[in-house]
Design a protein around this motif. Structure first.
Motif, PDB file in Angstrom:
ATOM      1  N   VAL A  59      84.713  29.653  39.231  1.00  0.00           N
ATOM      2  CA  VAL A  59      85.902  30.368  39.694  1.00  0.00           C
ATOM      3  C   VAL A  59      85.427  31.558  40.519  1.00  0.00           C
ATOM      4  O   VAL A  59      84.634  32.375  40.032  1.00  0.00           O
ATOM      5  N   VAL A  60      85.876  31.601  41.778  1.00  0.00           N
ATOM      6  CA  VAL A  60      85.441  32.643  42.707  1.00  0.00           C
ATOM      7  C   VAL A  60      86.654  33.233  43.420  1.00  0.00           C
ATOM      8  O   VAL A  60      87.749  32.670  43.369  1.00  0.00           O
ATOM      9  N   PRO A  82      92.639  21.547  43.925  1.00  0.00           N
ATOM     10  CA  PRO A  82      93.408  20.684  43.018  1.00  0.00           C
ATOM     11  C   PRO A  82      93.170  20.946  41.523  1.00  0.00           C
ATOM     12  O   PRO A  82      94.014  20.597  40.711  1.00  0.00           O
ATOM     13  N   ILE A  83      92.044  21.576  41.156  1.00  0.00           N
ATOM     14  CA  ILE A  83      91.795  21.834  39.734  1.00  0.00           C
ATOM     15  C   ILE A  83      91.995  23.307  39.353  1.00  0.00           C
ATOM     16  O   ILE A  83      91.706  23.705  38.232  1.00  0.00           O
ATOM     17  N   SER A  84      92.502  24.105  40.275  1.00  0.00           N
ATOM     18  CA  SER A  84      92.742  25.523  39.984  1.00  0.00           C
ATOM     19  C   SER A  84      93.825  25.692  38.932  1.00  0.00           C
ATOM     20  O   SER A  84      94.728  24.855  38.803  1.00  0.00           O
ATOM     21  N   ARG A  85      93.742  26.803  38.233  1.00  0.00           N
ATOM     22  CA  ARG A  85      94.791  27.206  37.296  1.00  0.00           C
ATOM     23  C   ARG A  85      95.497  28.379  37.953  1.00  0.00           C
ATOM     24  O   ARG A  85      94.909  29.452  38.090  1.00  0.00           O
ATOM     25  N   GLU A  87      96.717  30.608  40.919  1.00  0.00           N
ATOM     26  CA  GLU A  87      96.303  30.898  42.294  1.00  0.00           C
ATOM     27  C   GLU A  87      94.791  31.070  42.457  1.00  0.00           C
ATOM     28  O   GLU A  87      94.318  31.393  43.534  1.00  0.00           O
ATOM     29  N   GLU A  88      94.015  30.863  41.382  1.00  0.00           N
ATOM     30  CA  GLU A  88      92.569  31.044  41.471  1.00  0.00           C
ATOM     31  C   GLU A  88      91.922  30.025  42.417  1.00  0.00           C
ATOM     32  O   GLU A  88      92.497  28.968  42.678  1.00  0.00           O
ATOM     33  N   SER A  89      90.743  30.342  42.888  1.00  0.00           N
ATOM     34  CA  SER A  89      89.921  29.383  43.640  1.00  0.00           C
ATOM     35  C   SER A  89      88.896  28.819  42.663  1.00  0.00           C
ATOM     36  O   SER A  89      87.939  29.500  42.291  1.00  0.00           O
ATOM     37  N   ARG A  90      89.137  27.593  42.204  1.00  0.00           N
ATOM     38  CA  ARG A  90      88.238  26.935  41.255  1.00  0.00           C
ATOM     39  C   ARG A  90      87.509  25.814  41.996  1.00  0.00           C
ATOM     40  O   ARG A  90      88.119  24.867  42.469  1.00  0.00           O
ATOM     41  N   LEU A  91      86.207  25.944  42.072  1.00  0.00           N
ATOM     42  CA  LEU A  91      85.376  24.955  42.745  1.00  0.00           C
ATOM     43  C   LEU A  91      85.170  23.730  41.850  1.00  0.00           C
ATOM     44  O   LEU A  91      85.406  23.786  40.649  1.00  0.00           O
ATOM     45  N   ALA A  92      84.690  22.633  42.423  1.00  0.00           N
ATOM     46  CA  ALA A  92      84.536  21.371  41.687  1.00  0.00           C
ATOM     47  C   ALA A  92      83.609  21.514  40.485  1.00  0.00           C
ATOM     48  O   ALA A  92      83.802  20.861  39.459  1.00  0.00           O
ATOM     49  N   SER A  93      82.604  22.362  40.600  1.00  0.00           N
ATOM     50  CA  SER A  93      81.646  22.651  39.530  1.00  0.00           C
ATOM     51  C   SER A  93      81.005  23.995  39.878  1.00  0.00           C
ATOM     52  O   SER A  93      81.238  24.522  40.969  1.00  0.00           O
TER      53      SER A  93
END
Length: 122
Positions: A59-60, A82-85, A87-93
């Motif tokens: 998460v960045v 697509p995997i963010s919770r 408005e966060e920016s959640r990367l694939a891993s």
């Protein structure tokens, strides 16, 4: 060190931190690749294969310049994926954090999948 990431409809400048992966990217410049999009993230293959760094994060903040080691790709999130919770920016891993886009990262909204991406020293 600053880099310019450009595509047919625009460009951004980013400031890189002093990290092993940033050094590897800088040594490989100039680089040309094809843009891919995943939600509000642009990524592109670099041909590089750095190791995952100890401070890698999934998460960045939007506008973070990251390196996705599992895909050998530069990852440029500017909003939710697509995997963010929320408005966060959640990367694939977890990804290596290289630096930050100067100015508004929403400029990346004009990147289309398949666009030619050029990464060079600014």
């Amino acid at each position: 060190m600053k880099i310019r990431i450009s595509w047919p409809a625009g460009n951004v400048i980013a400031t890189l931190d002093d990290t092993p992966t940033a050094a590897a990217l800088l040594a490989a410049l100039p680089l040309q690749s094809t843009a891919h999009t995943w939600g509000e993230e642009v990524y592109c293959d670099t041909g590089l294969a750095p190791a995952l760094e100890p401070d890698a994060r999934q998460v960045v903040e939007p506008g973070t310049v990251a390196f996705w080691t599992e895909g050998n790709a530069l990852a440029l999130p500017y909003g939710p994926t697509p995997i963010s919770r929320g408005e966060e920016s959640r990367l694939a891993s977890p990804c290596n954090v290289l630096g930050r886009i100067d100015g508004d990262p929403r400029a990346l909204t004009t990147v289309r999948a398949g666009d030619a991406l050029h990464v060079q020293l600014a």
